[in-house]
Design an enzyme around this catalytic site. Sequence first.
Site, mmCIF file in Angstrom:
data_model
loop_
_atom_site.group_PDB
_atom_site.id
_atom_site.type_symbol
_atom_site.label_atom_id
_atom_site.label_comp_id
_atom_site.label_asym_id
_atom_site.label_seq_id
_atom_site.Cartn_x
_atom_site.Cartn_y
_atom_site.Cartn_z
ATOM 1 N N GLU A 90 15.728 37.927 43.719
ATOM 2 C CA GLU A 90 14.675 38.800 44.203
ATOM 3 C C GLU A 90 13.447 38.748 43.287
ATOM 4 O O GLU A 90 13.558 38.587 42.073
ATOM 5 C CB GLU A 90 15.199 40.232 44.318
ATOM 6 C CG GLU A 90 16.285 40.294 45.390
ATOM 7 C CD GLU A 90 16.824 41.680 45.667
ATOM 8 O OE1 GLU A 90 17.205 41.922 46.807
ATOM 9 O OE2 GLU A 90 16.869 42.514 44.749
ATOM 10 N N CYS A 103 7.086 40.584 39.257
ATOM 11 C CA CYS A 103 8.307 40.632 38.448
ATOM 12 C C CYS A 103 9.213 39.493 38.914
ATOM 13 O O CYS A 103 9.656 39.464 40.057
ATOM 14 C CB CYS A 103 8.963 41.996 38.641
ATOM 15 S SG CYS A 103 10.505 42.178 37.734
ATOM 16 N N CYS A 110 23.467 37.587 35.962
ATOM 17 C CA CYS A 110 23.258 37.583 34.513
ATOM 18 C C CYS A 110 24.621 37.630 33.851
ATOM 19 O O CYS A 110 25.532 38.307 34.321
ATOM 20 C CB CYS A 110 22.423 38.791 34.076
ATOM 21 S SG CYS A 110 22.044 38.775 32.301
ATOM 22 N N CYS A 114 25.252 44.114 30.563
ATOM 23 C CA CYS A 114 24.802 45.448 30.157
ATOM 24 C C CYS A 114 25.366 46.429 31.185
ATOM 25 O O CYS A 114 25.273 46.190 32.391
ATOM 26 C CB CYS A 114 23.275 45.524 30.103
ATOM 27 S SG CYS A 114 22.573 44.314 28.975
ATOM 28 N N CYS A 117 23.281 48.049 34.269
ATOM 29 C CA CYS A 117 22.402 47.147 35.023
ATOM 30 C C CYS A 117 23.142 46.564 36.213
ATOM 31 O O CYS A 117 24.226 45.996 36.072
ATOM 32 C CB CYS A 117 21.910 46.034 34.108
ATOM 33 S SG CYS A 117 21.005 44.745 34.969
#
Length: 368
Positions: A90, A103, A110, A114, A117
């Site tokens: 995205e 962005c 990922c 974390c 997230c």
Amino acid sequence: MQNLLNFNQPQLAEYFVGLGEKPFRAKQLMRWMHHFGVNDFTRMTDIAKTLREKLQIEAEITPPTVQLEQVSDDGTRKWLIGTDTANSIETVFIPEDDRGTLCISSQVGCALECTFCSTGRQGFNRNLSVAEIIGQLWVANHSLRQADGYNMLPPSERIISNVVMMGMGEPLANYDNVVTAMQIMLDDSAYGLSRRRVTLSTSGLVNAMDKLKEDCPVALAVSLHAPNDALRDVLVPINKKYPIKDLMAACERYLVKAPRDFVTFEYVMLDGVNDTVEHAHQLLDIVKNVPCKFNLIPFNPFPDSGYETSKPSHIRVFRDILMNAGYVVTVRKTRGEDIDAACGQLAGKVLDKTKRTLKRQIHIEAVA
Ligand code: SAH
Ligand code: SF4
């Protein structure tokens, strides 16, 4: 077929030399591809016909495909971009009075886990190619130029004035491709953005930060999120490898070469987890050697996150402690929430290769 969106200008020059052409053709082609957004060789009128014909056989300019475009009530736009049949990422455009910020994502998912997230929760599939990273800028420009409210603007007017590498993924974990893509953003023949207007956000990969300051120093944001190692080890697990002391030292080194004279520390506000008065004081203590600004990000919830957003009154108290110590503090306004485009909500579609989602499912079933 060579996708020319994968090359920065020096690499493109090398490619032309390989074809037996003059290296300066690279500059012309960068302008056509990126400045004018043209991906059809036949329209590149100042390039000799024989070369255009050669390129048509040998090369392509293929941006990633848009699967869905959504527009929020507040004007924020989000594109779901297909990278291959199984995965998508995205990209978000945030218009403000004095700027337009894009962005950009750097990875499908990922690997860094974390805990607060949504991208981290999804697992990891692969790095994006240069063409897929710079292609997000290409596609967003192209689509904005045709959108209501923008389509009357002269071509000389920039719609996208700023880029933040804050979408899906850890940009410094896809170092080479991210640096090449940022070089294209900065190239005057391509997008011509100033280094101060390109910001890379990292969870704190210290070795790569040291490299970045030499290879492509841009504005730096660091996802701090906790004021002590015990808590940061949990929220941002890469902290176990690069603890706060090392991270702060890396920030100091980065600033010697950075285009701005401060680092922005991002700090997600999690109710009862990292948002107390004591946390604010600890935070002031750990950053004391690093010229910085703070960006407090109210946590954006997603299903089963296990966290809640800090109460507005607590965010205010936290902010005031930092401000009273002389720091510039912004509380990030949530944008594009109605289309799930806010920080940490970007999900795309990730075919997880880490088995994280499976492990989590088994855990949930065992607990239930
Ligand atoms: N991987 C990089 C860049 C992408 S995340 C990094 O971690 O810095 C962009 C920012 O959004 C980071 O500061 C990240 O910590 C924050 N973020 C992630 N999940 C969030 C959530 N659910 N709510 C608010 N901010 C979040
Ligand atoms: Fe990855 Fe950044 Fe999310 Fe952490 S916050 S999991 S580094 S995208």
